[in-house]
Design a protein around this motif. Structure first.
Motif, PDB file in Angstrom:
ATOM      1  N   GLY A 223       0.988  -1.142  -0.326  1.00 29.87           N
ATOM      2  CA  GLY A 223      -0.230   0.181   0.028  1.00 29.87           C
ATOM      3  C   GLY A 223       0.776   1.147   0.080  1.00 29.87           C
ATOM      4  N   GLU A 224      -0.145   2.610  -0.387  1.00 29.51           N
ATOM      5  CA  GLU A 224       0.373   3.488  -0.752  1.00 29.51           C
ATOM      6  C   GLU A 224       1.343   3.853   0.887  1.00 29.51           C
ATOM      7  OE1 GLU A 224      -2.763   6.668  -1.504  1.00 29.51           O
ATOM      8  OE2 GLU A 224      -1.238   6.896  -2.517  1.00 29.51           O
ATOM      9  N   TRP A 225       1.612   5.255   0.991  1.00 29.58           N
ATOM     10  CA  TRP A 225       2.543   5.746   2.144  1.00 29.58           C
ATOM     11  C   TRP A 225       0.869   6.541   2.548  1.00 29.58           C
ATOM     12  CZ3 TRP A 225      -0.123  10.369   3.549  1.00 29.58           C
ATOM     13  CH2 TRP A 225       0.787  11.541   4.533  1.00 29.58           C
ATOM     14  N   GLY A 226       1.079   5.630   4.102  1.00 30.60           N
ATOM     15  CA  GLY A 226      -0.398   6.407   4.843  1.00 30.60           C
ATOM     16  C   GLY A 226      -1.487   5.502   4.865  1.00 30.60           C
ATOM     17  N   THR A 227      -1.673   4.106   3.960  1.00 33.63           N
ATOM     18  CA  THR A 227      -2.836   3.483   3.910  1.00 33.63           C
ATOM     19  C   THR A 227      -2.582   2.580   5.493  1.00 33.63           C
ATOM     20  OG1 THR A 227      -1.674   2.050   3.033  1.00 33.63           O
ATOM     21  CG2 THR A 227      -2.911   3.513   1.784  1.00 33.63           C
ATOM     22  N   GLY A 228      -1.663   2.498   6.031  1.00 38.21           N
ATOM     23  CA  GLY A 228      -2.441   1.435   7.516  1.00 38.21           C
ATOM     24  C   GLY A 228      -1.641   0.137   7.380  1.00 38.21           C
ATOM     25  N   LYS A 229      -0.179   0.771   6.643  1.00 36.64           N
ATOM     26  CA  LYS A 229       0.050  -0.381   6.733  1.00 36.64           C
ATOM     27  C   LYS A 229       0.512  -1.139   7.733  1.00 36.64           C
ATOM     28  CE  LYS A 229       3.363   0.776   3.742  1.00 36.64           C
ATOM     29  NZ  LYS A 229       2.666   2.197   3.326  1.00 36.64           N
ATOM     30  N   THR A 230       1.145  -0.232   8.809  1.00 39.33           N
ATOM     31  CA  THR A 230       2.334  -0.706   9.498  1.00 39.33           C
ATOM     32  C   THR A 230       0.786  -1.283  11.194  1.00 39.33           C
ATOM     33  OG1 THR A 230       3.702   1.361   9.687  1.00 39.33           O
ATOM     34  CG2 THR A 230       3.655  -0.176  11.798  1.00 39.33           C
ATOM     35  N   SER A 231      -0.165  -0.341  10.946  1.00 34.29           N
ATOM     36  CA  SER A 231      -1.044  -1.029  11.952  1.00 34.29           C
ATOM     37  C   SER A 231      -2.161  -1.864  12.076  1.00 34.29           C
ATOM     38  CB  SER A 231      -2.163   0.310  11.704  1.00 34.29           C
ATOM     39  OG  SER A 231      -1.890   1.939  12.076  1.00 34.29           O
ATOM     40  N   MET A 232      -1.745  -2.306  10.304  1.00 32.49           N
ATOM     41  CA  MET A 232      -2.126  -3.957   9.651  1.00 32.49           C
ATOM     42  C   MET A 232      -1.321  -4.968  10.473  1.00 32.49           C
ATOM     43  SD  MET A 232      -4.694  -5.671   8.108  1.00 32.49           S
ATOM     44  CE  MET A 232      -5.615  -5.101   7.803  1.00 32.49           C
ATOM     45  N   LEU A 233       0.472  -4.685   9.868  1.00 35.72           N
ATOM     46  CA  LEU A 233       1.382  -5.515  10.440  1.00 35.72           C
ATOM     47  C   LEU A 233       1.268  -5.618  12.143  1.00 35.72           C
ATOM     48  CD1 LEU A 233       3.150  -6.635   8.922  1.00 35.72           C
ATOM     49  CD2 LEU A 233       4.840  -4.851   9.736  1.00 35.72           C
ATOM     50  N   ASP A 388       5.989  -0.453   1.028  1.00 31.46           N
ATOM     51  CA  ASP A 388       5.097   0.910  -0.774  1.00 31.46           C
ATOM     52  C   ASP A 388       5.800  -0.259  -1.785  1.00 31.46           C
ATOM     53  OD1 ASP A 388       4.293   2.068  -2.979  1.00 31.46           O
ATOM     54  OD2 ASP A 388       4.279   4.158  -1.291  1.00 31.46           O
ATOM     55  N   LYS A 389       5.015  -0.585  -2.339  1.00 34.74           N
ATOM     56  CA  LYS A 389       5.270  -1.773  -3.842  1.00 34.74           C
ATOM     57  C   LYS A 389       5.980  -0.221  -4.837  1.00 34.74           C
ATOM     58  CE  LYS A 389       3.371  -5.035  -7.359  1.00 34.74           C
ATOM     59  NZ  LYS A 389       3.019  -5.355  -7.663  1.00 34.74           N
ATOM     60  N   GLU A 390       5.332   0.373  -4.984  1.00 28.11           N
ATOM     61  CA  GLU A 390       6.585   1.322  -6.113  1.00 28.11           C
ATOM     62  C   GLU A 390       7.973   1.975  -5.519  1.00 28.11           C
ATOM     63  OE1 GLU A 390       6.093   2.352  -9.196  1.00 28.11           O
ATOM     64  OE2 GLU A 390       3.852   1.101  -8.270  1.00 28.11           O
ATOM     65  N   ASP A 417      -2.991  -5.553  -1.076  1.00 26.12           N
ATOM     66  CA  ASP A 417      -3.110  -4.826  -1.345  1.00 26.12           C
ATOM     67  C   ASP A 417      -4.073  -4.571  -0.494  1.00 26.12           C
ATOM     68  OD1 ASP A 417      -1.235  -4.008  -3.835  1.00 26.12           O
ATOM     69  OD2 ASP A 417      -2.638  -5.606  -5.033  1.00 26.12           O
ATOM     70  N   MET A 418      -3.013  -3.103  -0.045  1.00 25.65           N
ATOM     71  CA  MET A 418      -4.149  -2.347   1.124  1.00 25.65           C
ATOM     72  C   MET A 418      -5.427  -2.550   0.713  1.00 25.65           C
ATOM     73  SD  MET A 418      -3.453  -2.578   4.298  1.00 25.65           S
ATOM     74  CE  MET A 418      -4.453  -1.419   5.258  1.00 25.65           C
ATOM     75  N   PRO A 419      -7.157  -2.550   1.169  1.00 21.66           N
ATOM     76  CA  PRO A 419      -7.916  -1.707   1.062  1.00 21.66           C
ATOM     77  C   PRO A 419      -8.175  -0.581   1.131  1.00 21.66           C
ATOM     78  CG  PRO A 419      -7.665  -2.474   2.932  1.00 21.66           C
ATOM     79  CD  PRO A 419      -6.790  -3.431   2.571  1.00 21.66           C
ATOM     80  N   SER A 451      -8.534   9.712   0.554  1.00 20.65           N
ATOM     81  CA  SER A 451      -9.712   8.669   1.774  1.00 20.65           C
ATOM     82  C   SER A 451      -8.147   7.916   1.814  1.00 20.65           C
ATOM     83  CB  SER A 451     -10.233   7.541   0.749  1.00 20.65           C
ATOM     84  OG  SER A 451     -10.012   7.264  -0.081  1.00 20.65           O
ATOM     85  N   ASN A 452      -6.721   8.380   2.624  1.00 19.46           N
ATOM     86  CA  ASN A 452      -6.011   8.329   3.114  1.00 19.46           C
ATOM     87  C   ASN A 452      -6.049   8.316   4.667  1.00 19.46           C
ATOM     88  OD1 ASN A 452      -3.210   7.920   4.046  1.00 19.46           O
ATOM     89  ND2 ASN A 452      -2.501   7.381   2.450  1.00 19.46           N
ATOM     90  N   PRO A 453      -6.019   7.229   5.659  1.00 20.32           N
ATOM     91  CA  PRO A 453      -6.140   7.472   7.008  1.00 20.32           C
ATOM     92  C   PRO A 453      -5.318   8.539   7.467  1.00 20.32           C
ATOM     93  CG  PRO A 453      -6.560   5.167   6.566  1.00 20.32           C
ATOM     94  CD  PRO A 453      -5.859   5.859   5.007  1.00 20.32           C
ATOM     95  N   ARG A 454      -3.795   8.509   7.064  1.00 24.28           N
ATOM     96  CA  ARG A 454      -2.797   8.978   7.751  1.00 24.28           C
ATOM     97  C   ARG A 454      -2.986  10.746   7.074  1.00 24.28           C
ATOM     98  NH1 ARG A 454       3.559   7.756   7.136  1.00 24.28           N
ATOM     99  NH2 ARG A 454       2.478   5.972   8.643  1.00 24.28           N
ATOM    100  N   ALA A 455      -3.090  10.695   6.043  1.00 21.81           N
ATOM    101  CA  ALA A 455      -3.417  12.151   5.185  1.00 21.81           C
ATOM    102  C   ALA A 455      -4.468  12.800   6.485  1.00 21.81           C
ATOM    103  CB  ALA A 455      -3.603  11.868   4.345  1.00 21.81           C
ATOM    104  N   ILE A 456      -6.258  12.122   6.486  1.00 22.78           N
ATOM    105  CA  ILE A 456      -7.127  12.539   7.251  1.00 22.78           C
ATOM    106  C   ILE A 456      -6.247  12.610   8.851  1.00 22.78           C
ATOM    107  CG2 ILE A 456      -8.740  11.894   8.192  1.00 22.78           C
ATOM    108  CD1 ILE A 456      -9.830  10.066   5.803  1.00 22.78           C
TER     109      ILE A 456
END
Length: 930
Positions: A223-233, A388-390, A417-419, A451-456
């Motif tokens: 997932g891109e920056w701020g989508t909550g990957k670390t939280s999911m982990l 982040d895949k890119e 992929d992060m939803p 709609s990016n959790p960290r940006a919000i």
């Protein structure tokens, strides 16, 4: 013999010096260095004592570094028993100016504990040390104030009960709890261990895969920056922790990106987090792996000396455990270590959670991916990557020239992929974060916030802060919906926000255009402001200046945080660095210069076109009496060092500047790299011009920040700056040019800049050391021959051009318009006409408006306004201009399309977004007389 004695004598002296260096206290060594050179040093030399409880509460400590000598790069490191109890924020690298100072920040590390160590300051000029200790405060002393407060509270309660008993015969109900706001009104940007985004089912599914699927297995949470990957982990880790058969480890490679080998860093983390660092058999295996890899990094970290490792290796070799190849030996030892660790803990599977891999250098990313494939592809290991895949794909492409990413597919067997946040989850998340007084802003946020959790979360924090400031100042009238809209536009569309700051009525005009637009009409405004205003149309005030003044000092998120996905840019990469410092090596800097030169050449080609099709410029230097055509090499030779090109709009200043830059790049003996930039690109709030130029290079040419700074710092550039006249304030223009001149004088860089013709007293170019070149256009005869050839190719009669004046023919802008927008040729009448009036009338007739007379009237008003105010350009956002169009009967929503039609017809030119000027001053004067 004499030679042997001399050699032995030298050896003894060297031994004594070495022993003295090792054994003397740090202060002695530092003092010796200080005695020989003015080296950087810590401003405070006394021991820094940190209570352990403060370490556990996440405090921060600022360490000031002073530099009495010349400019130098330096690095601050932590050593000793607190190396992982504390950490240096940002890696500890600093750039120290001559006689200046810098500050680094020390924060809690991953293992807060008591101990002693040192801060070590390393630079080319020497080394300095400062003692640091983390101490445990005795219980009574640590909680002394709390115990006193508790005792006082008990006494107060007893007194109160005693006092109230005789006065009140019956018990009163408890008082209501105050409804005041919590002092903590912002939201942490740290990963969340609890699910607030309705993703629990995903975490459970991923945890089930990690616990039950047959290893070897690598799961990728992408997932891109701020989508909550670390939280999911973290949530997956917590679920896996409930399985008695799984041992788990959290590995952050970004914290170890400067280690020699990612395998050692990973193994050290595994052993440490599993609590096995004191097990003798585990330590022996670690030592052997360290020796096989040819590194003593891990040995030093577990407090082993070289003799221990050598002796361990000899014992191992004596026991006849040497295998056929180094890789086979390493694989066997790695397997043995993991089996030992799992057996010791009575576990059957090791699950390693890897976070922040995408923040590492490209070499570090591929090295760890290689290690996962080559060394950890085991039947008892599962890896879960949050990335982040890119950046990973970019690193793989760079190293393996793999454009499709097949290599990564071989590493990650189960990509996830992060939803994306659904509209319902987005609204619910906003509702949870916003206080009651801010919920009215939800329509603005829904329309402009991605709609990016960290940006919000970041935006809500900024909005909350500014809302409190607005209420404290008594802003009246005040609407949090408008405040949110202004913040969103500022952080999502900086170009439009700059226009809004100049004209705070723009939002109201957008609302009016939306109201008056027909069903099939779309107002010609930037997409983000248009979308936001459409959502809050009823709330938009006439003037938003109070809100703009309010948010000037507001924290600004990273560009792209709000409206666009954050991609790893070239500025995030760190080039090949000199050992121990953050400056690029000569080889890496040479590569960066080549990349910059290619970018400049491509931009010059876009601006000026094919050199073979361009006419020579007609110029006059300040010391010349007459104007004449000149070659580019002559201009560069006469204007060496500092050249200012002046001329009216349409004279071709921008094209000439681009041609000069291209000529410098293609010259046989290329020196400094010419860099094409606009003055607006370096105009800003940066403290120094060096920083402005560095950021401009990063933004405009996508080279890395260290490379850009090195080139600016060393003066490896010739700045080709266009559009001085486009800056607003005269004082700002002069200050900016003076800053650039001072930088160039210090570094030896060259400067070429363009400006409109202005009196010498308004801008004293000669006093600043510039060679003044006036650009008058192109040779009239050459231009006429080119137009005649064009007419003949279109089967038109060249004599129809007889009415074109030399002033028109000599204008590069007019010539370019006539040769590129050639529709006028087909409309030429058979009988001779005066060209300019016919051309202007034809252009107005091409308008998209139904009433061309209204267009002619509005353009006449605009032309007279320009003449009266002695300016050349106008903006479609200008309140006076829009009032002129409305007064002529043209609705506001139609103005952009009318002006664009005039550009297509060859009457106007768009010099900047929504900024126009007449193709030639004679056209402007003609239309002003209508």
């Amino acid at each position: 013999m004499a030679g042997g004695r001399f050699a032995r004598w030298c050896s003894r002296v060297a031994t004594v010096v070495l022993i003295a260096f090792v054994c003397l206290p740090a202060g002695t060594v530092a003092g010796t260095v200080a005695g020989t050179a003015a080296r950087p040093q810590f401003l405070e030399q006394d021991r820094l004592s940190i209570p352990l409880e403060r370490l556990r509460t996440g405090s921060r400590w600022q360490i000031t570094v002073a530099n009495p000598g010349a400019a130098v790069d330096a690095e601050v490191r932590l050593t000793g028993g607190i190396a992982d109890a504390l950490a240096i924020e940002g890696g500890g690298r600093v750039r120290l100016g001559p006689g200046g100072a810098a500050t680094v920040v020390m924060v809690p590390g991953k293992r807060p504990r008591a101990g002693n160590g040192q801060l070590v300051l390393i630079s080319a000029a020497g080394i300095d040390r400062r003692q640091v200790s983390v101490t445990v405060t005795p219980f009574l002393e640590r909680y002394r104030l709390a115990l006193i407060a508790a005792a006082l509270l008990v006494v107060a309660v007893a007194v109160l009960l005693w006092w109230r008993r005789p006065a009140h015969g019956k018990e009163e109900p408890p008082s209501a709890r105050p409804t005041g706001e919590s002092p903590g009104y912002t939201h942490s940007d740290e990963p969340a261990a609890t699910d607030r985004l309705n993703r629990k089912v995903y975490a459970e599914y991923l945890a089930e895969l990690a616990r039950t699927e047959t290893p070897p297995l690598v799961i990728g949470i992408l997932g891109e920056w701020g989508t909550g990957k670390t939280s999911m982990l973290m949530q997956v880790r917590d679920i896996v922790a409930t399985d008695p058969q799984c041992a788990q480890v959290w590995f952050d490679p970004w914290r170890h990106q400067y280690d020699d080998n990612p395998v050692l860093s990973l193994l050290h983390t595994i052993v440490t987090e599993l609590g096995l660092e004191k097990r003798q058999h585990v330590r022996r295996t670690l030592r052997t792996i360290s020796e096989v890899l040819g590194s003593l990094v891990l040995s030093a970290s577990i407090k082993l000396n070289v003799a221990d490792v050598r002796r361990s290796f000899v014992e191992y070799d004596a026991e006849n455990f040497r295998i056929r190849s180094e890789r086979t030996r390493l694989d066997e030892h790695l397997g043995r270590l993991i089996r030992l660790a799992l057996a010791t803990l009575n576990k059957s599977r090791l699950v390693v959670f890897v976070d922040d891999l995408d923040r590492c250098h490209a070499d570090q990313i591929t090295a760890l991916l290689d290690a996962l494939k080559l060394h950890f592809n085991r039947a008892d290991c599962v890896f879960v990557l949050a990335v982040d895949k890119e950046p990973l794909l970019a690193a793989v492409r760079e190293k393996y020239q793999d454009p499709r990413g097949d290599y990564l597919d071989k590493i990650v067997q189960l990509p996830f992929d992060m939803p994306r946040l659904s509209d319902e989850d987005f609204d619910q998340y906003l509702d949870d974060l916003l206080d009651d007084g801010l919920k009215d802003a939800i329509p603005s946020l829904r329309s402009g916030l991605r709609s990016n959790p960290r940006a919000i979360k970041r935006f809500v924090n900024v909005l909350t802060l500014q809302d409190r400031v607005a209420r404290a100042r008594g802003l009246d009238p005040y609407d949090v919906t408008v405040l949110a809209a202004v913040l969103l536009i500022r952080d999502g569309d900086s170009t439009f926000y700059a226009r809004l700051a100049e004209d705070p009525t723009l939002l109201k005009r957008i609302a009016e255009d939306i109201e008056t637009a027909g069903e099939d009409e779309l107002p010609a405004w930037s997409p983000l402001p248009l979308k936001i205003v459409e959502a809050i149309r009823e709330s938009v005030p006439e003037d938003v200046r109070p809100y703009i003044d309010l948010v000037k000092a507001s924290p600004v998120p990273t560009p792209g945080d709000l409206t666009l996905p954050l991609a790893e840019s070239a500025s995030a990469a760190v080039p090949d660095a000199a050992p121990g410092l953050g400056r690029p090596s000569r080889r890496a800097l040479g590569t960066a210069r080549d990349v910059l030169a290619e970018g400049v050449l491509a931009r010059a080609d876009r601006v000026s076109g094919d050199e073979g099709e361009l006419l020579p410029p007609v110029i006059r230097f300040a010391e010349d009496e007459v104007a004449r055509p000149a070659e580019l090499d002559e201009i560069l030779a006469r204007g060496a060092g500092r050249l200012m090109i002046i001329g009216p709009p349409g004279a071709g200043k921008t094209v000439l500047a681009a041609r000069l830059a291209r000529r410098m790049l293609t010259a046989p003996t290329r020196g400094q790299i010419p860099v094409l930039l606009s003055f607006r690109a370096i105009e800003g709030d940066f403290v120094t011009v060096e920083r402005s130029l560095t950021h401009a290079l990063v933004d405009e040419y996508q080279i890395s920040m260290p490379d850009a700074f090195a080139m600016v710092d060393r003066g490896l550039l010739t700045l080709v700056l266009d559009g001085l006249d486009e800056l607003d304030a005269a004082a700002g223009r002069t200050t900016l040019v003076q800053s650039v001149v001072r930088w160039a004088g210090t570094t030896g860089a060259g400067i070429i800049m363009t400006d409109r013709s202005r009196p010498a007293r308004e801008f004293p170019a000669a006093r600043l050391g510039f060679h003044l070149l006036e650009l008058l256009g192109v040779p009239e005869e050459d231009a006429r021959h080119r137009l005649e050839a064009l007419l003949i190719s279109r089967q038109a009669v060249p004599r129809r051009l007889l009415s074109l004046s030399p002033e028109l023919l000599g204008s590069p802008q007019m010539l370019s318009t006539l040769t590129t927008r050639t529709g006028w040729i087909d409309d030429l009448p058979e009988h001779p006409v005066e060209f300019l009036p016919w051309y202007a009338a034809r252009a107005v007739g091409r308008s998209t408006a139904e009433d061309t007379a209204a267009v002619a009237s509005a353009l006449g008003e605009v032309a007279r306004l320009l003449a009266a105010e002695s300016r050349d350009t106008f903006s479609s956002d200008d309140a006076k201009v829009r009032a002129m169009f409305r007064g002529s009967g043209i609705r506001g929503v139609q103005v952009p399309s009318v002006l664009h039609a005039m550009v297509d017809a060859g009457l106007l030119r768009e010099s900047a977004p929504e900024t126009y000027h007449f193709v030639h001053p004679l056209l402007r004067d003609l239309i002003a007389g209508w």
